[in-house]
Design a protein around this motif. Structure first.
Motif, mmCIF file in Angstrom:
data_model
loop_
_atom_site.group_PDB
_atom_site.id
_atom_site.type_symbol
_atom_site.label_atom_id
_atom_site.label_comp_id
_atom_site.label_asym_id
_atom_site.label_seq_id
_atom_site.Cartn_x
_atom_site.Cartn_y
_atom_site.Cartn_z
ATOM 1 N N GLU A 519 13.274 2.882 -18.244
ATOM 2 C CA GLU A 519 13.100 2.449 -16.753
ATOM 3 C C GLU A 519 13.360 0.874 -16.321
ATOM 4 O O GLU A 519 12.693 0.103 -15.980
ATOM 5 N N THR A 520 14.616 0.810 -16.749
ATOM 6 C CA THR A 520 15.062 -0.699 -16.758
ATOM 7 C C THR A 520 15.301 -1.093 -15.259
ATOM 8 O O THR A 520 15.128 -2.242 -14.760
ATOM 9 N N LYS A 521 15.221 -0.058 -14.104
ATOM 10 C CA LYS A 521 15.368 -0.201 -12.777
ATOM 11 C C LYS A 521 14.175 -0.793 -12.297
ATOM 12 O O LYS A 521 14.089 -1.496 -11.139
ATOM 13 N N ASP A 522 13.200 -0.453 -12.893
ATOM 14 C CA ASP A 522 11.571 -0.674 -12.214
ATOM 15 C C ASP A 522 11.200 -1.550 -13.463
ATOM 16 O O ASP A 522 10.372 -0.994 -14.478
ATOM 17 N N PRO A 523 11.270 -3.045 -13.189
ATOM 18 C CA PRO A 523 10.519 -3.722 -14.220
ATOM 19 C C PRO A 523 9.052 -3.710 -14.321
ATOM 20 O O PRO A 523 8.431 -4.099 -15.216
ATOM 21 N N GLN A 524 8.546 -3.180 -13.264
ATOM 22 C CA GLN A 524 6.965 -2.912 -13.380
ATOM 23 C C GLN A 524 6.356 -1.994 -14.334
ATOM 24 O O GLN A 524 5.270 -2.259 -14.632
ATOM 25 N N ARG A 525 7.438 -1.008 -14.699
ATOM 26 C CA ARG A 525 7.093 -0.235 -15.829
ATOM 27 C C ARG A 525 6.531 -0.838 -17.187
ATOM 28 O O ARG A 525 6.022 -0.312 -18.040
ATOM 29 N N VAL A 526 7.082 -2.269 -17.275
ATOM 30 C CA VAL A 526 6.697 -3.048 -18.551
ATOM 31 C C VAL A 526 5.468 -3.564 -18.334
ATOM 32 O O VAL A 526 4.692 -3.783 -19.431
ATOM 33 N N GLN A 527 4.496 -3.627 -17.426
ATOM 34 C CA GLN A 527 3.357 -4.269 -17.031
ATOM 35 C C GLN A 527 2.386 -3.587 -17.903
ATOM 36 O O GLN A 527 1.748 -4.353 -18.823
ATOM 37 N N PRO A 528 2.276 -2.315 -18.396
ATOM 38 C CA PRO A 528 1.244 -1.898 -19.143
ATOM 39 C C PRO A 528 1.472 -2.292 -20.747
ATOM 40 O O PRO A 528 0.380 -2.320 -21.527
ATOM 41 N N HIS A 529 2.397 -2.613 -21.044
ATOM 42 C CA HIS A 529 2.902 -2.876 -22.689
ATOM 43 C C HIS A 529 2.772 -4.547 -22.687
ATOM 44 O O HIS A 529 3.092 -4.771 -23.822
ATOM 45 N N LEU A 530 2.706 -5.256 -21.606
ATOM 46 C CA LEU A 530 2.775 -6.619 -21.935
ATOM 47 C C LEU A 530 1.696 -7.309 -22.847
ATOM 48 O O LEU A 530 2.242 -8.262 -23.620
ATOM 49 N N LYS A 531 0.498 -6.865 -22.837
ATOM 50 C CA LYS A 531 -0.481 -7.430 -23.649
ATOM 51 C C LYS A 531 -0.122 -7.214 -25.126
ATOM 52 O O LYS A 531 -0.695 -8.023 -25.989
ATOM 53 N N LYS A 532 0.664 -5.893 -25.554
ATOM 54 C CA LYS A 532 1.321 -6.041 -26.984
ATOM 55 C C LYS A 532 2.294 -6.893 -27.475
ATOM 56 O O LYS A 532 2.484 -7.179 -28.520
ATOM 57 N N PHE A 534 2.636 -10.012 -25.590
ATOM 58 C CA PHE A 534 2.347 -11.235 -25.423
ATOM 59 C C PHE A 534 0.630 -11.258 -25.490
ATOM 60 O O PHE A 534 0.124 -10.698 -24.649
ATOM 61 N N GLU A 535 0.168 -12.045 -26.359
ATOM 62 C CA GLU A 535 -1.217 -12.098 -26.466
ATOM 63 C C GLU A 535 -2.248 -12.482 -25.544
ATOM 64 O O GLU A 535 -3.051 -11.923 -25.092
ATOM 65 N N GLY A 536 -1.624 -13.631 -24.773
ATOM 66 C CA GLY A 536 -2.408 -14.228 -23.781
ATOM 67 C C GLY A 536 -2.160 -13.585 -22.211
ATOM 68 O O GLY A 536 -2.689 -13.745 -21.304
ATOM 69 N N ILE A 537 -0.804 -12.834 -22.207
ATOM 70 C CA ILE A 537 -0.470 -12.471 -20.784
ATOM 71 C C ILE A 537 -0.980 -10.914 -20.732
ATOM 72 O O ILE A 537 -0.435 -9.942 -21.391
ATOM 73 N N MET A 551 2.475 -15.633 -14.430
ATOM 74 C CA MET A 551 1.677 -14.827 -15.650
ATOM 75 C C MET A 551 0.192 -14.895 -15.414
ATOM 76 O O MET A 551 -0.353 -15.909 -14.829
ATOM 77 N N VAL A 552 -0.444 -13.800 -15.426
ATOM 78 C CA VAL A 552 -2.033 -13.452 -15.139
ATOM 79 C C VAL A 552 -2.604 -13.033 -16.679
ATOM 80 O O VAL A 552 -2.111 -12.323 -17.164
ATOM 81 N N SER A 553 -3.668 -13.775 -17.089
ATOM 82 C CA SER A 553 -4.476 -13.342 -17.962
ATOM 83 C C SER A 553 -5.336 -12.161 -17.877
ATOM 84 O O SER A 553 -5.809 -11.834 -16.691
ATOM 85 N N ALA A 554 -6.026 -11.817 -19.018
ATOM 86 C CA ALA A 554 -6.841 -10.644 -18.661
ATOM 87 C C ALA A 554 -8.265 -11.059 -17.908
ATOM 88 O O ALA A 554 -8.845 -10.474 -17.432
ATOM 89 N N GLU A 555 -8.420 -12.416 -17.943
ATOM 90 C CA GLU A 555 -9.443 -13.025 -17.080
ATOM 91 C C GLU A 555 -9.035 -13.341 -15.629
ATOM 92 O O GLU A 555 -9.822 -14.115 -15.110
ATOM 93 N N GLU A 583 10.218 -17.824 -22.740
ATOM 94 C CA GLU A 583 10.761 -18.939 -22.488
ATOM 95 C C GLU A 583 9.986 -19.898 -21.266
ATOM 96 O O GLU A 583 9.385 -20.967 -21.372
ATOM 97 N N GLN A 584 9.818 -19.133 -20.252
ATOM 98 C CA GLN A 584 8.932 -19.624 -19.193
ATOM 99 C C GLN A 584 7.468 -19.832 -19.450
ATOM 100 O O GLN A 584 6.844 -20.699 -18.850
ATOM 101 N N MET A 585 6.891 -18.977 -20.286
ATOM 102 C CA MET A 585 5.791 -19.047 -20.838
ATOM 103 C C MET A 585 5.442 -20.591 -21.281
ATOM 104 O O MET A 585 4.647 -20.974 -21.084
ATOM 105 N N VAL A 586 6.146 -20.695 -22.307
ATOM 106 C CA VAL A 586 6.230 -21.827 -22.910
ATOM 107 C C VAL A 586 6.176 -23.083 -22.133
ATOM 108 O O VAL A 586 5.344 -24.186 -22.104
#
Length: 674
Positions: A519-532, A534-537, A551-555, A583-586
Motif C-alpha cells: 500500500e505504498t500509495k497510502d502512507p496512512q496504512r503504515v500507522q498501525p505498525h509504527l510502534k513496532k 519505533f519504540e516511542g512513536i 510524531m505522537v506518542s502513546a500518551e 532522521e527527523q525523529m532524532v
C-alpha cells in the motif's frame, strides 16, 4: 326461644330417628339372606360350567388320543396335509380350552374357591406341542425337498411363495411364452416364437438370477433350514418315545433329511453366485463332461451325473469363486460409494473463484479405500480381474496425490493472491508476478472445472491435473522464495541508512511488512505498525496534503518535526520515507530539547512544565542541574546542611504542585510522573 311448635311431619321424622337402629337390623338380615341365595346360584352355575368343561375336555382328549395313535405306513402328501390340518384344528381347540379354563379359574378366585388344576388340559397341551412341530416339520421338508431337488428355474407360481409376486408373474409369463431352448455358456441359442415381450422379460429375469437354474436358491439358507429340521426331528424322536407311530415318522423323515444333508455341498457349489464361465469350465474338466448353468437343470440332475464323487475338488473351485466374487463385490461397492461423493466448495472473497472446503472426510475415505485396494490386490484370488483392480488402485492413489497437491497449491495460492493483487507489489516484483499469473490462470481453470461437476471421480479426471498442480506448486515455491528474498532486502535496507543499527523491519512479521509494502500509495496504512518500528512513536501526524509534520506518542504527546517529510517523493519506497522519519525523529528531539533549555529561565516554571514533553522536561532540568552544580563547585557555594540534590527535589516538587493547580485535561499523569 323458650319453645317451638313442630309440624306433624317433623314429629313423625323425629320419632322415626329413634326407631332406625331396630329397622337396620332387619334390613341387614334381609340383605344377607339375598346375598347368600345369590352366591348359591352363582356357585351352582360355576359348578355346572366346570362339569360341562370337564366333559368337553374328555371329548377333546379322545380326539387327541385318536390323532396320537396315527401311524401311516407310507407318508403321502395328502396324508401329511391332512395331519397338519388336524393338528392345527386340535391346537386351536386346546387354545380355546385354555382360555376357558383361565376364565373359570378367575371366577373361582372371586368366590374364594381353590382353582381347578385341569390336569387333563395341561397334559394335552404338553402333548400337542411336539406333535404340531413334528407334522409341520415333516410337511415343510417334503414340500421344500420337491423345490430343492426336482424343480428347475421355471417354477410354477404356487411354488414361488417365498419369492415376491413380481418373480411369480414373470415366471408365469415366461412359461406361457413359447420358449424352445435356453442355454448359458454352451452353443445353444435363445429362441422365442416371435415374442419380443417375452424375450425382454427373460433377459431381465436371467440377469436377476445370475443366469442360473435352481441356482436362484440360497444354499446357505437351505443349509440352515435343513440343519434346523434335522435338530428338531432328532429331539422329537426322543420326546415322542412313548408314541410309537409319531416316533417312527420322526425317525423316518430324519433319515430323509440326513440323506439330503449329503447333497448340501453340491447345492452350495452349483448355487454359488460367484461362479463364472471360467469356473464352470474348470468343473467340467474335473468331472469330465461339459457343465453349463442350464435354466432347466435340477439338483437331481447334478447328483445323477456324479458331482458328489468330485466334491473335494469342486469345493476348492467353489471356494475360489466365492472369494473372487467377494472381492469383485467389494470392488463394485467401493466404486459405488465414490459415485456420489462430492467436493464442498465455497466462494473466496470477491475473486470470482471457489475453493475446496471440508475435505477431511474425503481424505479419510481415500486412505481407507487405498488400504482396502492394496489388501485386495495382494489376494491370490484377484487374478481374474487383476487389471481392473490395478486400475482402480492406481486411480485411488492418483486421487490422493492430486488432493494432496491440490490442497498444498490452494494454501499457497490463498496466501499469495492478496499480495499479488496489489499493483505496487506486482510492479516491484515483475518476475514473481508473471509466475503467479500463470499459476492463477491454471488454478482458476481447475476450480471452474470442479464447479461444473463436483463429484470427486469426475473432478479429479481433469486433463493432466496432477502434472499441472505439481508445476503450480513448483512455481509457487519459487514465488515464495523470491518474496522472502525481497522482504529480506527491504528489512536490511532500512537500518543501513543511519547510525541506529537495530533492524527495525525485523520487528515486523511477513504479513505486516507486506501490508506496508503493498500500500505504498497510502502512507496512512503504515500507522498501525509504527510502534513496532519505533519504540516511542505511536502515530504520525499528517496534513491534508499527506505530508508528515509531527510524531505522537502513546500518551498523546506531540513533537513537531524540524522539517517536513513528503512520502510521495519516495516513489513507493516505504523504507525510504521511514528512514526520513527516523532522521527527523532524532533531529527534532535535539532541536526541541535545545528550545526547552533556552526557555527554562524565561518562562514561569509551572507553565514551562506544561509547555514541553515529559522527557524534554527531564533532560532540560538535568542540563540546568548539572550547570548549577558545576557553578556551585567553582564558587564554593554548595549548601552544607543538606545535599543539593535534596534541595533540587524539594524545589521540583513545589513546581509540580503549582503546575497541578493550573493543569487542564490529561496532563495530570505526566506531572505526577515528574
Amino acid at each position: 326461644m323458650s319453645h317451638a311448635v313442630l309440624t306433624t311431619e317433623d314429629i313423625q321424622l323425629n320419632s322415626r330417628v329413634f326407631l332406625w337402629p331396630k329397622d337396620m337390623e332387619s334390613v341387614l338380615e334381609l340383605s344377607q339372606t339375598r346375598l347368600s341365595h345369590r352366591r348359591e346360584m352363582v356357585e351352582q352355575v360355576l359348578r355346572n360350567k366346570r362339569a360341562e368343561f370337564d366333559t368337553k375336555l374328555v371329548a377333546h382328549q379322545k380326539e387327541l388320543e385318536v390323532f396320537k395313535r396315527k401311524d401311516p405306513p407310507i407318508l403321502t402328501m395328502d396324508e401329511m396335509v391332512d395331519n397338519v390340518e388336524t393338528v392345527d384344528y386340535l391346537v386351536k381347540l386346546l387354545q380355546e380350552d385354555k382360555r376357558e379354563a383361565d376364565a373359570i379359574n378367575a371366577e373361582e378366585q372371586l368366590l374364594d374357591f381353590d382353582p381347578s388344576p385341569f390336569l387333563v388340559l395341561q397334559s394335552m397341551l404338553t402333548l400337542i406341542d411336539p406333535l404340531e412341530k413334528l407334522w409341520h416339520t415333516v410337511l415343510n421338508f417334503h414340500k421344500s425337498h420337491e423345490v430343492w431337488y426336482y424343480d428347475s428355474l421355471l417354477l410354477s407360481n404356487d411354488r414361488l411363495k417365498p419369492m415376491s409376486g413380481d418373480w411369480a408373474v414373470t415366471v408365469g409369463f415366461l412359461q406361457e411364452s413359447a420358449i424352445t431352448s435356453v442355454s448359458i455358456g454352451g452353443n445353444k441359442t435363445t429362441d422365442f416364437t416371435n415374442n419380443n415381450t417375452s424375450n425382454k422379460f427373460l433377459s431381465i429375469f436371467c440377469n436377476v438370477c445370475d443366469l442360473g437354474s435352481f441356482m436362484v436358491l440360497d444354499a446357505d439358507e437351505v443349509k440352515d433350514e435343513v440343519e434346523g429340521m434335522f435338530r428338531t426331528l432328532y429331539k422329537l424322536a426322543k420326546t415322542l418315545y412313548d408314541i410309537p407311530g409319531s416316533k417312527r415318522v420322526a425317525e423316518m423323515v430324519r433319515a430323509k433329511v440326513e440323506k439330503f444333508r449329503h447333497f448340501i455341498p453340491v447345492l452350495q457349489i452349483v448355487c454359488n453366485k460367484g461362479l463364472q464361465d471360467r469356473h464352470w469350465k474348470q468343473m467340467s474338466k474335473v468331472v469330465g463332461i461339459p457343465l453349463t448353468p442350464d435354466p432347466q437343470a435340477t439338483l437331481s440332475d447334478m447328483i445323477e451325473i456324479g458331482l458328489p464323487k468330485f466334491i473335494t475338488k469342486l469345493e476348492e473351485i467353489s471356494v475360489a469363486a466365492s472369494k473372487e466374487y467377494a472381492l469383485e463385490r467389494n470392488l463394485r461397492k467401493m466404486k459405488e460409494e465414490w459415485d456420489n461423493i462430492q467436493f464442498e466448495c465455497v466462494a473466496y472473497r470477491d475473486t470470482g473463484v471457489e475453493i475446496l472446503s471440508a475435505v477431511d472426510d474425503i481424505q479419510v475415505m481415500l486412505d481407507d479405500h487405498i488400504l482396502k485396494a492394496q489388501t485386495m490386490r495382494g489376494s491370490p484370488y484377484v487374478k481374474a480381474f487383476e487389471t481392473e483392480m490395478q486400475l482402480w488402485e492406481a486411480k485411488l492413489i492418483s486421487m490422493q496425490d492430486i488432493l494432496d497437491s491440490w490442497l498444498q497449491c490452494q494454501v499457497t495460492w490463498l496466501y499469495l493472491e492478496p499480495i499479488f493483487s496489489s499493483e505496487d507489489i506486482m510492479r516491484q516484483m515483475p518476475d514473481e508476478s508473471k509466475k503467479f499469473r500463470t499459476v492463477d490462470k491454471q488454478w482458476r481453470a481447475i476450480m471452474n472445472n470442479t464447479k461444473k461437476d463436483k463429484r470427486v471421480l469426475v473432478a479429479t479426471d481433469f486433463k493432466d491435473m496432477l502434472l499441472l498442480l505439481k508445476e503450480n506448486n513448483s512455481l509457487l515455491d519459487e514465488i515464495q522464495k523470491g518474496l522472502n528474498d525481497y522482504l529480506e532486502k527491504k528489512r536490511l535496507f532500512f537500518p543501513r541508512q543511519f547510525i541506529i543499527h537495530w533492524i527495525r523491519f525485523f520487528f515486523l512479521s511477513n504479513d505486516e511488512l507486506l501490508e506496508i509494502l503493498s500500500e505504498t500509495k497510502d502512507p496512512q496504512r503504515v500507522q498501525p505498525h509504527l510502534k513496532k518500528c519505533f519504540e516511542g512513536i505511536n502515530t504520525l501526524e499528517f496534513t491534508a496534503e499527506q505530508e508528515i509534520v509531527a510524531m505522537v506518542s502513546a500518551e498523546k504527546e506531540v513533537v513537531s518535526f524540524s522539517g517536513t517529510i513528503i512520502p510521495a517523493d519516495a516513489k513507493g519506497m516505504v523504507e525510504k520515507w521511514l528512514a526520513q522519519v527516523e532522521e527527523q525523529m532524532v533531529q527534532s528531539m535535539k532541536d526541541t530539547c535545545m528550545e526547552a533549555i533556552q526557555a527554562y529561565f524565561s518562562t514561569a516554571k509551572n507553565k514551562w512544565l506544561l509547555d514541553w514533553p515529559g522527557q524534554i522536561v527531564i533532560c532540560a532540568e538535568c542540563v540546568h542541574w548539572t550547570a548549577e552544580v558545576a557553578q556551585a563547585i567553582e564558587d564554593s557555594t554548595l549548601p552544607v546542611s543538606t545535599t543539593y540534590h535534596g534541595c533540587k527535589s524539594v524545589r521540583r516538587g513545589e513546581e509540580v504542585e503549582e503546575a497541578l493547580a493550573v493543569e487542564v485535561g490529561g496532563e495530570r499523569w505526566r506531572l505526577e510522573a515528574l
